[in-house]
Design a protein around this motif. Sequence first.
Motif, PDB file in Angstrom:
ATOM      1  N   UNK A 285      14.469   2.615   1.574  1.00  0.00           N
ATOM      2  CA  UNK A 285      13.386   3.599   1.542  1.00  0.00           C
ATOM      3  C   UNK A 285      12.346   3.237   0.483  1.00  0.00           C
ATOM      4  N   UNK A 286      12.798   2.740  -0.658  1.00  0.00           N
ATOM      5  CA  UNK A 286      11.855   2.313  -1.705  1.00  0.00           C
ATOM      6  C   UNK A 286      11.054   1.096  -1.247  1.00  0.00           C
ATOM      7  N   UNK A 287      11.711   0.170  -0.535  1.00  0.00           N
ATOM      8  CA  UNK A 287      11.001  -1.004  -0.035  1.00  0.00           C
ATOM      9  C   UNK A 287       9.955  -0.613   1.016  1.00  0.00           C
ATOM     10  N   UNK A 288      10.298   0.372   1.863  1.00  0.00           N
ATOM     11  CA  UNK A 288       9.327   0.850   2.856  1.00  0.00           C
ATOM     12  C   UNK A 288       8.118   1.445   2.138  1.00  0.00           C
ATOM     13  N   UNK A 289       8.374   2.301   1.148  1.00  0.00           N
ATOM     14  CA  UNK A 289       7.273   2.916   0.383  1.00  0.00           C
ATOM     15  C   UNK A 289       6.385   1.851  -0.257  1.00  0.00           C
ATOM     16  N   UNK A 290       6.999   0.834  -0.830  1.00  0.00           N
ATOM     17  CA  UNK A 290       6.245  -0.251  -1.471  1.00  0.00           C
ATOM     18  C   UNK A 290       5.412  -1.012  -0.441  1.00  0.00           C
ATOM     19  N   UNK A 291       6.013  -1.288   0.721  1.00  0.00           N
ATOM     20  CA  UNK A 291       5.307  -2.029   1.763  1.00  0.00           C
ATOM     21  C   UNK A 291       4.117  -1.251   2.319  1.00  0.00           C
ATOM     22  N   UNK A 292       4.295   0.043   2.569  1.00  0.00           N
ATOM     23  CA  UNK A 292       3.212   0.809   3.201  1.00  0.00           C
ATOM     24  C   UNK A 292       2.150   1.277   2.202  1.00  0.00           C
ATOM     25  N   UNK A 293       2.462   1.243   0.904  1.00  0.00           N
ATOM     26  CA  UNK A 293       1.552   1.788  -0.116  1.00  0.00           C
ATOM     27  C   UNK A 293       0.114   1.271  -0.008  1.00  0.00           C
ATOM     28  N   UNK A 294      -0.128  -0.047   0.069  1.00  0.00           N
ATOM     29  CA  UNK A 294      -1.525  -0.492   0.153  1.00  0.00           C
ATOM     30  C   UNK A 294      -2.231   0.010   1.416  1.00  0.00           C
ATOM     31  N   UNK A 295      -1.478   0.158   2.506  1.00  0.00           N
ATOM     32  CA  UNK A 295      -2.077   0.635   3.759  1.00  0.00           C
ATOM     33  C   UNK A 295      -2.369   2.131   3.681  1.00  0.00           C
ATOM     34  N   UNK A 296      -1.519   2.869   2.977  1.00  0.00           N
ATOM     35  CA  UNK A 296      -1.769   4.294   2.740  1.00  0.00           C
ATOM     36  C   UNK A 296      -3.032   4.441   1.897  1.00  0.00           C
ATOM     37  N   UNK A 297      -3.147   3.625   0.847  1.00  0.00           N
ATOM     38  CA  UNK A 297      -4.325   3.690  -0.037  1.00  0.00           C
ATOM     39  C   UNK A 297      -5.613   3.364   0.710  1.00  0.00           C
ATOM     40  N   UNK A 298      -5.536   2.502   1.726  1.00  0.00           N
ATOM     41  CA  UNK A 298      -6.709   2.144   2.529  1.00  0.00           C
ATOM     42  C   UNK A 298      -6.961   3.154   3.648  1.00  0.00           C
ATOM     43  N   UNK A 299      -6.088   4.146   3.811  1.00  0.00           N
ATOM     44  CA  UNK A 299      -6.242   5.140   4.862  1.00  0.00           C
ATOM     45  C   UNK A 299      -5.772   4.662   6.225  1.00  0.00           C
ATOM     46  N   UNK A 300      -5.058   3.544   6.265  1.00  0.00           N
ATOM     47  CA  UNK A 300      -4.599   2.982   7.539  1.00  0.00           C
ATOM     48  C   UNK A 300      -3.285   3.600   8.005  1.00  0.00           C
ATOM     49  N   UNK A 301      -2.471   4.061   7.069  1.00  0.00           N
ATOM     50  CA  UNK A 301      -1.180   4.686   7.369  1.00  0.00           C
ATOM     51  C   UNK A 301      -1.131   6.020   6.638  1.00  0.00           C
ATOM     52  N   UNK A 302      -0.563   7.015   7.297  1.00  0.00           N
ATOM     53  CA  UNK A 302      -0.415   8.316   6.644  1.00  0.00           C
ATOM     54  C   UNK A 302       0.643   8.232   5.551  1.00  0.00           C
ATOM     55  N   UNK A 303       0.420   8.940   4.451  1.00  0.00           N
ATOM     56  CA  UNK A 303       1.406   8.911   3.359  1.00  0.00           C
ATOM     57  C   UNK A 303       2.718   9.565   3.784  1.00  0.00           C
ATOM     58  N   UNK A 304       3.798   9.047   3.243  1.00  0.00           N
ATOM     59  CA  UNK A 304       5.143   9.589   3.471  1.00  0.00           C
ATOM     60  C   UNK A 304       5.827   9.703   2.112  1.00  0.00           C
ATOM     61  N   UNK A 305       6.638  10.722   1.969  1.00  0.00           N
ATOM     62  CA  UNK A 305       7.403  10.859   0.727  1.00  0.00           C
ATOM     63  C   UNK A 305       8.690  10.060   0.846  1.00  0.00           C
ATOM     64  N   UNK A 306       9.279   9.774  -0.302  1.00  0.00           N
ATOM     65  CA  UNK A 306      10.562   9.065  -0.313  1.00  0.00           C
ATOM     66  C   UNK A 306      11.611   9.887   0.436  1.00  0.00           C
TER      67      UNK A 306
ATOM     68  N   UNK B  79       5.603   5.558  17.561  1.00  0.00           N
ATOM     69  CA  UNK B  79       5.631   4.520  16.528  1.00  0.00           C
ATOM     70  C   UNK B  79       4.819   5.039  15.341  1.00  0.00           C
ATOM     71  N   UNK B  80       5.361   4.898  14.142  1.00  0.00           N
ATOM     72  CA  UNK B  80       4.613   5.305  12.958  1.00  0.00           C
ATOM     73  C   UNK B  80       4.935   4.363  11.801  1.00  0.00           C
ATOM     74  N   UNK B  81       4.083   4.374  10.811  1.00  0.00           N
ATOM     75  CA  UNK B  81       4.254   3.548   9.599  1.00  0.00           C
ATOM     76  C   UNK B  81       4.505   2.081   9.928  1.00  0.00           C
ATOM     77  N   UNK B  82       3.782   1.562  10.897  1.00  0.00           N
ATOM     78  CA  UNK B  82       3.899   0.151  11.259  1.00  0.00           C
ATOM     79  C   UNK B  82       3.112  -0.663  10.235  1.00  0.00           C
ATOM     80  N   UNK B  83       3.796  -1.573   9.560  1.00  0.00           N
ATOM     81  CA  UNK B  83       3.146  -2.365   8.517  1.00  0.00           C
ATOM     82  C   UNK B  83       3.780  -3.748   8.421  1.00  0.00           C
ATOM     83  N   UNK B  84       2.930  -4.729   8.144  1.00  0.00           N
ATOM     84  CA  UNK B  84       3.373  -6.092   7.861  1.00  0.00           C
ATOM     85  C   UNK B  84       2.778  -6.462   6.509  1.00  0.00           C
ATOM     86  N   UNK B  85       3.623  -6.973   5.611  1.00  0.00           N
ATOM     87  CA  UNK B  85       3.156  -7.360   4.275  1.00  0.00           C
ATOM     88  C   UNK B  85       1.972  -8.305   4.381  1.00  0.00           C
ATOM     89  N   UNK B  86       1.031  -8.135   3.467  1.00  0.00           N
ATOM     90  CA  UNK B  86      -0.203  -8.938   3.467  1.00  0.00           C
ATOM     91  C   UNK B  86       0.109 -10.437   3.553  1.00  0.00           C
TER      92      UNK B  86
END
Length: 141
Positions: A4-25, A61-68
């Motif tokens: 869960x922490x790794x997911x939060x870390x991975x999606x964080x930059x996309x959340x900050x850019x408004x590309x993914x909705x924020x999620x809590x741990x 499908x939600x929180x779809x992210x690939x590391x930069x």
Amino acid sequence: MDNSEQILTLIKPFVEQGKILPRSKQEIERNINDFILLFDDNQLLACAGLKDCQEGSMGEIYSLAVAKNAQNTGLSNELLSKILANAKQRKFSKIFALTKFGTDWFVKNGFIQMKISDLPVKRQRYFNHDRNSSIFFKEIV
């Protein structure tokens, strides 16, 4: 670091850019079984949640992210293959995603743009009109 922490870390930059909705741990932990995760040497490189909408045998499908540093390496296609296999196993007839970005990727991968009225009724109620996301559906065969 747990998943869960790794997911939060991975999606964080996309959340900050408004590309993914924020999620809590807590939300991620509560729904951890929704997530499909791709690792390399214990490092999370890609993730996506696949939620059962409990209506019309559809999955979202939600929180779809690939590391930069892992983009343009085919990981998104590998992730999609796993999403489709998971959807088929769970007997979904369709999957859908709401997105503001990456619309070309969805079209290229066989998704069809649809309207809000095509969403499951419960999901229509929670559609954020201010965000004005595009809606893409894909049949599961």
